[in-house]
Design a protein around this motif. Structure first.
Motif, PDB file in Angstrom:
ATOM      1  N   ARG A  70       0.885  -1.051  -0.087  1.00  0.00           N
ATOM      2  CA  ARG A  70      -0.295  -0.012  -0.137  1.00  0.00           C
ATOM      3  C   ARG A  70       0.955   1.094   0.281  1.00  0.00           C
ATOM      4  O   ARG A  70       1.901   1.090   0.916  1.00  0.00           O
ATOM      5  CB  ARG A  70      -1.310  -0.021   0.987  1.00  0.00           C
ATOM      6  N   GLY A  71       0.254   2.368  -0.230  1.00  0.00           N
ATOM      7  CA  GLY A  71       1.309   3.323  -0.894  1.00  0.00           C
ATOM      8  C   GLY A  71       1.175   4.373   0.385  1.00  0.00           C
ATOM      9  O   GLY A  71       0.374   4.134   1.195  1.00  0.00           O
ATOM     10  N   PHE A 119       1.787  13.059  -6.684  1.00  0.00           N
ATOM     11  CA  PHE A 119       1.930  14.574  -6.004  1.00  0.00           C
ATOM     12  C   PHE A 119       0.320  14.753  -5.398  1.00  0.00           C
ATOM     13  O   PHE A 119      -0.411  14.778  -6.629  1.00  0.00           O
ATOM     14  CB  PHE A 119       2.174  15.519  -6.744  1.00  0.00           C
ATOM     15  N   SER A 120       0.259  15.196  -4.874  1.00  0.00           N
ATOM     16  CA  SER A 120      -1.356  15.406  -4.728  1.00  0.00           C
ATOM     17  C   SER A 120      -1.262  17.310  -4.792  1.00  0.00           C
ATOM     18  O   SER A 120      -1.346  18.051  -3.921  1.00  0.00           O
ATOM     19  CB  SER A 120      -1.658  15.131  -2.879  1.00  0.00           C
ATOM     20  N   VAL A 121      -2.414  16.588  -5.689  1.00  0.00           N
ATOM     21  CA  VAL A 121      -2.524  17.930  -6.501  1.00  0.00           C
ATOM     22  C   VAL A 121      -3.607  19.263  -5.076  1.00  0.00           C
ATOM     23  O   VAL A 121      -4.768  18.621  -5.165  1.00  0.00           O
ATOM     24  CB  VAL A 121      -2.997  18.570  -7.968  1.00  0.00           C
ATOM     25  N   SER A 122      -3.397  19.910  -5.057  1.00  0.00           N
ATOM     26  CA  SER A 122      -4.324  20.922  -3.905  1.00  0.00           C
ATOM     27  C   SER A 122      -5.455  21.003  -4.332  1.00  0.00           C
ATOM     28  O   SER A 122      -5.162  21.982  -5.630  1.00  0.00           O
ATOM     29  CB  SER A 122      -4.075  21.602  -2.801  1.00  0.00           C
ATOM     30  N   ALA A 123      -6.356  21.370  -4.024  1.00  0.00           N
ATOM     31  CA  ALA A 123      -7.649  22.641  -4.051  1.00  0.00           C
ATOM     32  C   ALA A 123      -7.119  23.459  -3.212  1.00  0.00           C
ATOM     33  O   ALA A 123      -7.068  23.713  -2.266  1.00  0.00           O
ATOM     34  CB  ALA A 123      -9.073  21.944  -4.320  1.00  0.00           C
ATOM     35  N   THR A 124      -8.073  25.170  -4.457  1.00  0.00           N
ATOM     36  CA  THR A 124      -6.942  26.051  -3.298  1.00  0.00           C
ATOM     37  C   THR A 124      -8.306  27.265  -3.623  1.00  0.00           C
ATOM     38  O   THR A 124      -8.827  27.248  -4.571  1.00  0.00           O
ATOM     39  CB  THR A 124      -5.943  26.317  -2.938  1.00  0.00           C
ATOM     40  N   THR A 125      -8.738  28.277  -3.304  1.00  0.00           N
ATOM     41  CA  THR A 125      -8.913  29.439  -3.292  1.00  0.00           C
ATOM     42  C   THR A 125      -8.665  30.709  -3.701  1.00  0.00           C
ATOM     43  O   THR A 125      -8.991  31.896  -4.201  1.00  0.00           O
ATOM     44  CB  THR A 125     -10.861  29.475  -2.104  1.00  0.00           C
ATOM     45  N   VAL A 180      -5.825  10.113  -3.826  1.00  0.00           N
ATOM     46  CA  VAL A 180      -5.265   9.430  -3.710  1.00  0.00           C
ATOM     47  C   VAL A 180      -5.153   8.493  -2.587  1.00  0.00           C
ATOM     48  O   VAL A 180      -4.571   7.225  -2.938  1.00  0.00           O
ATOM     49  CB  VAL A 180      -5.299  10.457  -1.465  1.00  0.00           C
ATOM     50  N   GLN A 181      -6.026   7.644  -2.776  1.00  0.00           N
ATOM     51  CA  GLN A 181      -7.229   6.611  -2.839  1.00  0.00           C
ATOM     52  C   GLN A 181      -6.460   5.841  -3.151  1.00  0.00           C
ATOM     53  O   GLN A 181      -6.154   4.509  -3.608  1.00  0.00           O
ATOM     54  CB  GLN A 181      -8.524   6.531  -2.768  1.00  0.00           C
ATOM     55  N   ALA A 230      -4.168   6.605  -5.396  1.00  0.00           N
ATOM     56  CA  ALA A 230      -2.880   5.905  -5.950  1.00  0.00           C
ATOM     57  C   ALA A 230      -2.273   4.923  -4.347  1.00  0.00           C
ATOM     58  O   ALA A 230      -1.563   4.107  -4.991  1.00  0.00           O
ATOM     59  CB  ALA A 230      -1.896   7.009  -5.843  1.00  0.00           C
ATOM     60  N   ILE A 231      -2.386   5.198  -3.636  1.00  0.00           N
ATOM     61  CA  ILE A 231      -1.978   4.210  -2.337  1.00  0.00           C
ATOM     62  C   ILE A 231      -2.539   3.213  -2.641  1.00  0.00           C
ATOM     63  O   ILE A 231      -1.385   1.636  -2.315  1.00  0.00           O
ATOM     64  CB  ILE A 231      -2.140   4.810  -0.889  1.00  0.00           C
ATOM     65  N   GLU A 232      -3.924   2.387  -3.383  1.00  0.00           N
ATOM     66  CA  GLU A 232      -4.258   1.213  -3.255  1.00  0.00           C
ATOM     67  C   GLU A 232      -3.504   0.734  -4.301  1.00  0.00           C
ATOM     68  O   GLU A 232      -3.501  -0.230  -4.747  1.00  0.00           O
ATOM     69  CB  GLU A 232      -6.078   1.276  -3.614  1.00  0.00           C
ATOM     70  N   ALA A 233      -3.143   1.658  -5.517  1.00  0.00           N
ATOM     71  CA  ALA A 233      -1.986   0.745  -6.324  1.00  0.00           C
ATOM     72  C   ALA A 233      -0.442   0.578  -5.875  1.00  0.00           C
ATOM     73  O   ALA A 233      -0.046   0.129  -6.529  1.00  0.00           O
ATOM     74  CB  ALA A 233      -2.174   1.669  -7.483  1.00  0.00           C
ATOM     75  N   GLY A 234      -0.443   0.669  -4.407  1.00  0.00           N
ATOM     76  CA  GLY A 234       0.972   1.169  -4.334  1.00  0.00           C
ATOM     77  C   GLY A 234       2.165   2.119  -4.654  1.00  0.00           C
ATOM     78  O   GLY A 234       2.940   2.162  -4.225  1.00  0.00           O
ATOM     79  N   ARG A 235       1.440   3.003  -5.090  1.00  0.00           N
ATOM     80  CA  ARG A 235       1.815   4.619  -5.361  1.00  0.00           C
ATOM     81  C   ARG A 235       1.833   5.090  -3.908  1.00  0.00           C
ATOM     82  O   ARG A 235       0.596   5.359  -3.511  1.00  0.00           O
ATOM     83  CB  ARG A 235       1.571   5.211  -6.278  1.00  0.00           C
ATOM     84  N   ASP A 236       3.303   6.035  -3.375  1.00  0.00           N
ATOM     85  CA  ASP A 236       3.283   6.102  -2.966  1.00  0.00           C
ATOM     86  C   ASP A 236       3.184   8.355  -3.439  1.00  0.00           C
ATOM     87  O   ASP A 236       3.306   8.431  -4.017  1.00  0.00           O
ATOM     88  CB  ASP A 236       4.990   7.132  -2.113  1.00  0.00           C
ATOM     89  N   VAL A 237       2.144   9.142  -2.336  1.00  0.00           N
ATOM     90  CA  VAL A 237       1.995  10.222  -2.452  1.00  0.00           C
ATOM     91  C   VAL A 237       2.470  11.539  -1.632  1.00  0.00           C
ATOM     92  O   VAL A 237       2.610  11.069  -0.199  1.00  0.00           O
ATOM     93  CB  VAL A 237      -0.018  10.376  -2.717  1.00  0.00           C
ATOM     94  N   LEU A 238       2.538  12.755  -2.285  1.00  0.00           N
ATOM     95  CA  LEU A 238       3.365  13.267  -1.832  1.00  0.00           C
ATOM     96  C   LEU A 238       2.872  14.549  -1.118  1.00  0.00           C
ATOM     97  O   LEU A 238       1.805  15.547  -3.129  1.00  0.00           O
ATOM     98  CB  LEU A 238       4.531  13.764  -2.515  1.00  0.00           C
ATOM     99  N   PHE A 239       2.506  15.018  -0.398  1.00  0.00           N
ATOM    100  CA  PHE A 239       1.278  16.249   0.195  1.00  0.00           C
ATOM    101  C   PHE A 239       2.516  17.401   0.969  1.00  0.00           C
ATOM    102  O   PHE A 239       3.515  17.195   1.026  1.00  0.00           O
ATOM    103  CB  PHE A 239       0.302  16.188   0.992  1.00  0.00           C
TER     104      PHE A 239
END
Ligand code: ADP
Ligand code: 5GP
Length: 217
Positions: free
Chosen positions: A9-10, A39-45, A93-94, A96-105
């Motif tokens: 798991r990632g 990379f976890s692309v964030s949402a922003t206002t 994110v979900q 990616a980690i289920e596919a075994g990829r690490d996610v950077l925040f």
């Protein structure tokens, strides 16, 4: 036996720091180093800075759209930072980690706290970056050349707020020399990937060793 991406798991790798300490720069270097990282692309206002690309640097959204995503539970975490809303969309994110990829925040302490408090806590690696000095932090914000003096002043005022949460992180690095910090981050990530919990195939391997061992006698 080696652990493949498919059978682990990632990890959720969180980078936090006061604004200007170097998160985005180091995140970009890590992404260039390991193409399996996501990379976890964030949402922003907040408004885009010159050169920022919608969907790549951030997902730029209206307040109304952001509120809707939060209401629909589409954000893994979200927070109010410097007068704007920021959040990490859950679905990528979900997947990616289920596919075994690490996610950077690249997120602030509030986001890190929310992820640590979630069911994903056991898969989280959190790293805090400190500036070498407050004067250098200010210099970096000014040299970045992307914020108005008023915005820089606001970020500087908030920097202690962010720094005061440094002890909640597993790793803390002083980002003095950029290359050295990058190397240290890579060392941390490499080691973390070798933790027993990150190698689910190990139990099977040990069982095979046991069978082989017993066949000897
Ligand atoms: P953050 O994402 O934490 O707000 P950035 O990555 O945008 O910070 O970095 C702020 C500025 O400081 C950028 O201009 C970047 O090139 C510079 N910078 C980052 N790390 C270092 C370092 N170790 N030494 C000198 N300058 C740095
Ligand atoms: P900036 O406007 O400089 O890109 O980001 C401002 C702050 O918001 C930084 O500390 C950054 O880490 C944080 N941030 C960016 N995206 C997110 C997010 O999705 N969630 C949270 N909690 N903070 C974020």
């Amino acid at each position: 036996m080696t652990t493949t991406l498919a059978n682990r798991r990632g990890l959720l790798i969180i980078l936090s720091s006061p604004s200007g300490a170097g998160k985005s720069t180091l995140a970009r270097r890590l992404m260039a180093w390991d193409e399996t990282l996501q990379f976890s692309v964030s949402a922003t206002t907040r408004d885009p800075r010159p050169g920022e690309v919608d969907g790549k640097d951030y997902i730029f959204a209206s307040q109304a759209q952001f509120r809707e995503w939060v209401k629909d539970n589409e954000m893994l975490e979200h927070a109010h930072v410097f007068g704007n809303s920021y959040g990490s969309p859950r679905a990528p994110v979900q997947a990616a980690i289920e596919a075994g990829r690490d996610v950077l925040f690249d997120i602030d302490w509030q986001g890190a706290q929310q992820i640590r408090g979630s069911s994903l806590r056991d898969h989280t690696l959190s790293i805090f970056l400190l500036p070498p000095s407050i004067a250098e932090l200010h210099r970096r914000l000014v040299d970045r050349g992307q914020d108005t003096p008023a915005t820089i002043a606001k970020r500087m005022k908030k920097s202690w707020d962010e720094i005061s949460h440094w002890e909640a992180y597993e790793y803390v690095l002083i980002n003095d020399d950029l290359d050295q910090t990058e190397e240290r981050l890579k060392t941390i990530i490499r080691a973390e990937r070798l933790q027993r919990s990150q190698q689910p195939g190990l139990a099977d391997h040990v069982r095979r060793l046991q069978t082989e061992f017993e066949d000897l006698s």
